[in-house]
Design a protein around this motif. Structure first.
Motif, mmCIF file in Angstrom:
data_model
loop_
_atom_site.group_PDB
_atom_site.id
_atom_site.type_symbol
_atom_site.label_atom_id
_atom_site.label_comp_id
_atom_site.label_asym_id
_atom_site.label_seq_id
_atom_site.Cartn_x
_atom_site.Cartn_y
_atom_site.Cartn_z
ATOM 1 N N SER A 74 0.792 -1.105 0.192
ATOM 2 C CA SER A 74 -0.034 0.104 -0.087
ATOM 3 C C SER A 74 0.757 1.019 -0.067
ATOM 4 N N LEU A 75 0.417 2.307 -0.758
ATOM 5 C CA LEU A 75 0.903 3.754 -0.624
ATOM 6 C C LEU A 75 0.119 4.595 0.061
ATOM 7 N N LEU A 76 0.728 5.104 1.152
ATOM 8 C CA LEU A 76 0.067 6.236 1.740
ATOM 9 C C LEU A 76 0.350 7.514 1.276
ATOM 10 N N PHE A 77 -0.421 8.431 0.520
ATOM 11 C CA PHE A 77 0.311 9.643 -0.115
ATOM 12 C C PHE A 77 -0.393 10.724 0.239
ATOM 13 N N GLU A 91 -0.813 11.179 9.479
ATOM 14 C CA GLU A 91 -0.339 10.347 8.369
ATOM 15 C C GLU A 91 -0.861 11.031 7.114
ATOM 16 N N PRO A 92 -0.309 10.660 5.813
ATOM 17 C CA PRO A 92 -1.007 10.941 4.511
ATOM 18 C C PRO A 92 -2.430 10.518 4.478
ATOM 19 N N SER A 93 -3.344 11.316 3.938
ATOM 20 C CA SER A 93 -4.718 10.955 3.762
ATOM 21 C C SER A 93 -5.048 9.983 2.564
ATOM 22 N N GLY A 94 -4.080 10.001 1.346
ATOM 23 C CA GLY A 94 -4.371 9.256 0.400
ATOM 24 C C GLY A 94 -3.989 7.670 0.797
ATOM 25 N N HIS A 95 -4.807 6.861 -0.132
ATOM 26 C CA HIS A 95 -4.223 5.283 0.109
ATOM 27 C C HIS A 95 -4.562 4.651 -1.054
ATOM 28 N N ALA A 96 -3.575 3.813 -1.804
ATOM 29 C CA ALA A 96 -3.549 3.207 -3.031
ATOM 30 C C ALA A 96 -3.105 1.781 -2.785
ATOM 31 N N ARG A 97 -3.793 0.882 -3.177
ATOM 32 C CA ARG A 97 -3.266 -0.529 -3.048
ATOM 33 C C ARG A 97 -2.429 -0.848 -4.520
#
Length: 403
Positions: A74-77, A91-97
């Protein structure tokens, strides 16, 4: 262990500034000891999104720490225009798998974007790679309830995840690692749910929006074990008769200690550990070696923590030397599944191997090669979940082990 790297740099700077050798040694050891128990105030953005390739399948070029990790990640961005979380330290608010690496170019890698749960992924975004995959327990498809439980430091938040076909009075308590979040543990819910086990996923002291521990510092699993024990008590209040502990990294340390010392230990039927902290003296020395720093920095720092000369999560100090495989083995009395990777460079797996060797009657060791710290599920989720399911399904009731 960026904080530990800074501790070593601080000690070297003290020496360069003209302090005596003794003063420089003292300063370096103090900084090291503090960094060992300090709660991070700001999450570092060590990954940058270089380019997003959109098409039938979206892919992303990344550069930075951990972008080449095996398996799904996962990428927190954060996007370049969103500075609120950066400035606040959240923490960064975006989340990508992201899927496995499909191409490389120099220091950058290309990964498939399986799903973006939050935010808009675009070039220039910065963040960090994490092993957890799910952002909410509801994503697993089970019934979820919010709850809380009372610990010695106040009320702590938790989730209850109920399986479709629950086994009577069987629960599990899931405990995340140092500096991580409860989301880390969501990967462990599904196999336990398939075994009919109701899950309680907990926060503990010093977590975001939770009560602080002593000095707002960690206890390397010692202080946190009392929160785990309180969570077991909450599960018992909600109808559990037997509880399985599931601990990740330092959450594994806390789980082992709760099973050994907790008021509710007699209700614990087994322990599941992923990348556990079982040999803390060696963990601290390992990170000192990685920085090519003298071992006396770690050794003196540990003595300072024990004497209480450096404040920690334990008011009377932390005996780091007691957090060793021999100590845990002498008090382990329930079946224990340890999942560890020989390629873990954050918490070396030597402690897990030693515990298994000392307690073959209690400990089952499962290894998944190529996995980084707490990333075993990401590399081989099918094997990870099957091992957990088989272990949980076979656990006897406490007291039925002929002891």
């Amino acid at each position: 262990m960026n904080a530990w790297r800074k501790a070593v740099v601080a000690g070297s700077a003290a020496a360069a500034a003209g302090l005596t050798a003794g003063a420089a040694a003292f300063a370096a050891s103090v900084q090291f000891a503090r960094s060992t128990v300090r709660v991070a105030e700001r999450s570092e953005r060590s990954v940058r999104v270089l380019r997003v390739v959109r098409g039938e399948v979206t892919r992303v070029w990344l550069a930075g720490e951990g972008v080449d990790a095996l398996g799904r990640q996962s990428l927190l961005f954060e996007t370049p225009d969103d500075l609120a979380n950066v400035l606040s330290g959240r923490e960064p608010s975006g989340h990508a798998r992201l899927g496995p690496v499909v191409a490389r170019s120099g220091i950058s890698v290309l990964r498939e974007v399986e799903r973006v749960d939050r935010g808009t992924l675009e070039a220039g975004a910065e963040g960090r790679m994490v092993g957890w995959w799910y952002t909410r327990p509801e994503e697993l498809g089970y019934r979820v309830e919010r709850t809380s439980f009372e610990s010695e430091i106040g009320e702590l938040d938790a989730w209850i995840v109920r399986p479709r076909w629950p086994r009577k009075r069987r629960w599990a308590v899931h405990v995340h690692g140092r500096g991580a979040r409860p989301e880390e543990t969501f990967r462990g819910i599904a196999p336990l749910a398939r075994a009919g086990v109701t899950s309680l996923i907990i926060n503990y002291r010093n977590d975001e929006q939770q009560p602080p521990g002593h000095g707002s510092r960690y206890g390397l699993g010692i202080s946190e074990s009392r929160d785990v024990d309180a969570a077991v008590g909450r599960a018992l209040d909600l109808g559990a008769e037997r509880v399985t502990l599931v601990g990740w990294s330092m959450g594994g340390t806390a789980s082992l200690l709760a099973a050994a010392d907790g008021v509710n230990r007699h209700h614990i039927d087994g322990i599941i550990l992923d990348s556990p902290g079982i040999d803390w003296p060696e963990i601290l020395r390992w990170h000192t070696r990685l920085k090519r720093a003298p071992l006396w920095i770690a050794n003196v720092g540990m003595r300072m923590l024990r004497a209480g000369l450096v404040s920690s999560g334990e008011e009377g100090g932390i005996d780091v030397q007691s957090l060793r495989p021999e100590h845990f083995a002498s008090r382990l009395s329930v079946p224990t599944l340890v999942l560890a990777s020989p390629d873990d460079r954050y918490v070396p797996w030597a402690g897990a191997r030693e515990l298994a060797g000392l307690c073959p009657e209690h400990v089952q060791l499962v290894t998944i090669s190529g996995a980084r710290h707490v990333r075993l599920w990401n590399v081989d989720p099918e094997r990870w979940e099957q091992a957990v399911l088989d272990f949980a399904a076979a656990l006897p009731r406490p007291g039925w082990r002929g002891q």
